[in-house]
Design a protein around this motif. Sequence first.
Motif, PDB file in Angstrom:
ATOM      1  N   GLY A 143      40.635  56.147  71.744  1.00 61.79           N
ATOM      2  CA  GLY A 143      41.166  54.880  71.242  1.00 61.79           C
ATOM      3  C   GLY A 143      42.100  54.201  72.232  1.00 61.79           C
ATOM      4  N   GLU A 144      43.059  54.954  72.791  1.00 68.33           N
ATOM      5  CA  GLU A 144      43.978  54.371  73.762  1.00 68.33           C
ATOM      6  C   GLU A 144      43.249  53.984  75.041  1.00 68.33           C
ATOM      7  OE1 GLU A 144      47.469  56.620  74.521  1.00 68.33           O
ATOM      8  OE2 GLU A 144      48.313  56.267  72.536  1.00 68.33           O
ATOM      9  N   TYR A 145      42.264  54.790  75.415  1.00 72.33           N
ATOM     10  CA  TYR A 145      41.467  54.462  76.603  1.00 72.33           C
ATOM     11  C   TYR A 145      40.759  53.118  76.398  1.00 72.33           C
ATOM     12  CZ  TYR A 145      38.068  55.120  80.395  1.00 72.33           C
ATOM     13  OH  TYR A 145      37.307  54.974  81.527  1.00 72.33           O
ATOM     14  N   GLY A 146      40.189  52.919  75.212  1.00 75.43           N
ATOM     15  CA  GLY A 146      39.521  51.655  74.918  1.00 75.43           C
ATOM     16  C   GLY A 146      40.477  50.479  74.949  1.00 75.43           C
ATOM     17  N   LEU A 147      41.677  50.664  74.401  1.00 73.35           N
ATOM     18  CA  LEU A 147      42.674  49.605  74.470  1.00 73.35           C
ATOM     19  C   LEU A 147      43.037  49.314  75.916  1.00 73.35           C
ATOM     20  CD1 LEU A 147      44.770  47.639  73.318  1.00 73.35           C
ATOM     21  CD2 LEU A 147      46.343  49.596  73.115  1.00 73.35           C
ATOM     22  N   GLY A 148      43.172  50.374  76.736  1.00 76.39           N
ATOM     23  CA  GLY A 148      43.504  50.170  78.139  1.00 76.39           C
ATOM     24  C   GLY A 148      42.452  49.346  78.865  1.00 76.39           C
ATOM     25  N   LEU A 149      41.175  49.624  78.587  1.00 79.07           N
ATOM     26  CA  LEU A 149      40.109  48.840  79.207  1.00 79.07           C
ATOM     27  C   LEU A 149      40.189  47.379  78.769  1.00 79.07           C
ATOM     28  CD1 LEU A 149      37.164  51.362  78.770  1.00 79.07           C
ATOM     29  CD2 LEU A 149      38.234  50.712  80.933  1.00 79.07           C
ATOM     30  N   ALA A 150      40.429  47.153  77.492  1.00 80.15           N
ATOM     31  CA  ALA A 150      40.516  45.788  76.991  1.00 80.15           C
ATOM     32  C   ALA A 150      41.720  45.056  77.577  1.00 80.15           C
ATOM     33  CB  ALA A 150      40.591  45.796  75.462  1.00 80.15           C
ATOM     34  N   ALA A 151      42.856  45.772  77.681  1.00 81.28           N
ATOM     35  CA  ALA A 151      44.055  45.156  78.246  1.00 81.28           C
ATOM     36  C   ALA A 151      43.839  44.779  79.705  1.00 81.28           C
ATOM     37  CB  ALA A 151      45.244  46.098  78.101  1.00 81.28           C
ATOM     38  N   GLU A 152      43.178  45.643  80.466  1.00 78.29           N
ATOM     39  CA  GLU A 152      42.919  45.315  81.868  1.00 78.29           C
ATOM     40  C   GLU A 152      41.958  44.141  81.982  1.00 78.29           C
ATOM     41  OE1 GLU A 152      43.402  46.010  86.123  1.00 78.29           O
ATOM     42  OE2 GLU A 152      44.569  46.083  84.261  1.00 78.29           O
ATOM     43  N   ASN A 153      40.970  44.051  81.100  1.00 80.81           N
ATOM     44  CA  ASN A 153      40.105  42.869  81.095  1.00 80.81           C
ATOM     45  C   ASN A 153      40.931  41.601  80.879  1.00 80.81           C
ATOM     46  OD1 ASN A 153      37.704  44.278  81.474  1.00 80.81           O
ATOM     47  ND2 ASN A 153      36.676  43.301  79.754  1.00 80.81           N
ATOM     48  N   LEU A 154      41.863  41.669  79.936  1.00 81.18           N
ATOM     49  CA  LEU A 154      42.720  40.521  79.664  1.00 81.18           C
ATOM     50  C   LEU A 154      43.518  40.137  80.908  1.00 81.18           C
ATOM     51  CD1 LEU A 154      44.908  40.091  76.472  1.00 81.18           C
ATOM     52  CD2 LEU A 154      45.806  39.524  78.720  1.00 81.18           C
ATOM     53  N   VAL A 155      44.092  41.141  81.569  1.00 81.00           N
ATOM     54  CA  VAL A 155      44.915  40.878  82.745  1.00 81.00           C
ATOM     55  C   VAL A 155      44.083  40.294  83.889  1.00 81.00           C
ATOM     56  CG1 VAL A 155      46.235  42.042  84.552  1.00 81.00           C
ATOM     57  CG2 VAL A 155      46.722  42.523  82.158  1.00 81.00           C
ATOM     58  N   LEU A 156      42.879  40.802  84.084  1.00 83.92           N
ATOM     59  CA  LEU A 156      42.033  40.272  85.153  1.00 83.92           C
ATOM     60  C   LEU A 156      41.565  38.859  84.828  1.00 83.92           C
ATOM     61  CD1 LEU A 156      39.947  43.420  86.129  1.00 83.92           C
ATOM     62  CD2 LEU A 156      41.857  42.387  87.380  1.00 83.92           C
ATOM     63  N   GLN A 157      41.306  38.574  83.560  1.00 86.47           N
ATOM     64  CA  GLN A 157      40.975  37.197  83.193  1.00 86.47           C
ATOM     65  C   GLN A 157      42.158  36.279  83.447  1.00 86.47           C
ATOM     66  OE1 GLN A 157      37.993  36.012  82.288  1.00 86.47           O
ATOM     67  NE2 GLN A 157      38.786  33.922  82.181  1.00 86.47           N
ATOM     68  N   ALA A 158      43.366  36.775  83.194  1.00 91.38           N
ATOM     69  CA  ALA A 158      44.561  35.987  83.505  1.00 91.38           C
ATOM     70  C   ALA A 158      44.594  35.650  84.992  1.00 91.38           C
ATOM     71  CB  ALA A 158      45.815  36.748  83.093  1.00 91.38           C
ATOM     72  N   GLU A 159      44.284  36.631  85.854  1.00 91.18           N
ATOM     73  CA  GLU A 159      44.222  36.370  87.297  1.00 91.18           C
ATOM     74  C   GLU A 159      43.209  35.274  87.599  1.00 91.18           C
ATOM     75  OE1 GLU A 159      45.879  37.668  89.971  1.00 91.18           O
ATOM     76  OE2 GLU A 159      47.194  38.804  88.655  1.00 91.18           O
ATOM     77  N   ALA A 160      42.055  35.333  86.961  1.00 91.04           N
ATOM     78  CA  ALA A 160      41.014  34.329  87.185  1.00 91.04           C
ATOM     79  C   ALA A 160      41.466  32.944  86.748  1.00 91.04           C
ATOM     80  CB  ALA A 160      39.736  34.726  86.442  1.00 91.04           C
TER      81      ALA A 160
END
Length: 206
Positions: free
Chosen positions: A115-132
């Motif tokens: 569960g935490e691993y899945g949240l971590g993947l989603a959070a990193e997607n959010l952060v990379l989209q922020a960079e974009a």
Amino acid sequence: MTAEDELVSRPDKSADTAVPVHALLAQRWSPRVLDPATTIDDRTFTALFEAARWAPSWGNTQPARFIAARRGEPTFDRIFGVLSRGNKGWAGNAAMLVIGVARKLDDEGEPMPYGEYGLGLAAENLVLQAEAEGLHGHQMAGFDREAARAEFDVPADFEPTVAIAVGALGDLADADEGLRTKETRPRARKSLDEIVFTGSWSTPAF
């Protein structure tokens, strides 16, 4: 402003990589000095969470949930209220604050795998989209999980796990000395031969 002044106010924090990597990865870092005038429009707000929504997860269980608000909204202030004292010193200038919540139990009441691993993947997607989008995300462990649970009525089978501030770079000239020191400190990572192995644990791949 001279080129030297620009470097001081907005330092180059690009990663020093062994070979080139995608710019979104090389340029991603976690600033604390954020521009208090930057706002996030509806399209960008939606894009950040669409990126998070499409992250991979174990068995497509999608354990990530988010509580989010933009500066000026009441929920932003409520998220700010559960941050640690140190993070409160800078995160109020963020354009958006988020609490990432991981699902702990499945529909049968059993522990949710990864569960935490899945949240971590989603959070990193959010952060990379922020960079974009020309923004930056700063992920934080420094917040009161139980206060967040109570403040937002988070169910017992979910765990507040991470806080995230999203915004644009601010001017270091407006920051105190402590923050300026942190923002201009060189980025560093362990070398590849310390983290990647092949054949056996004691055999570096690089």
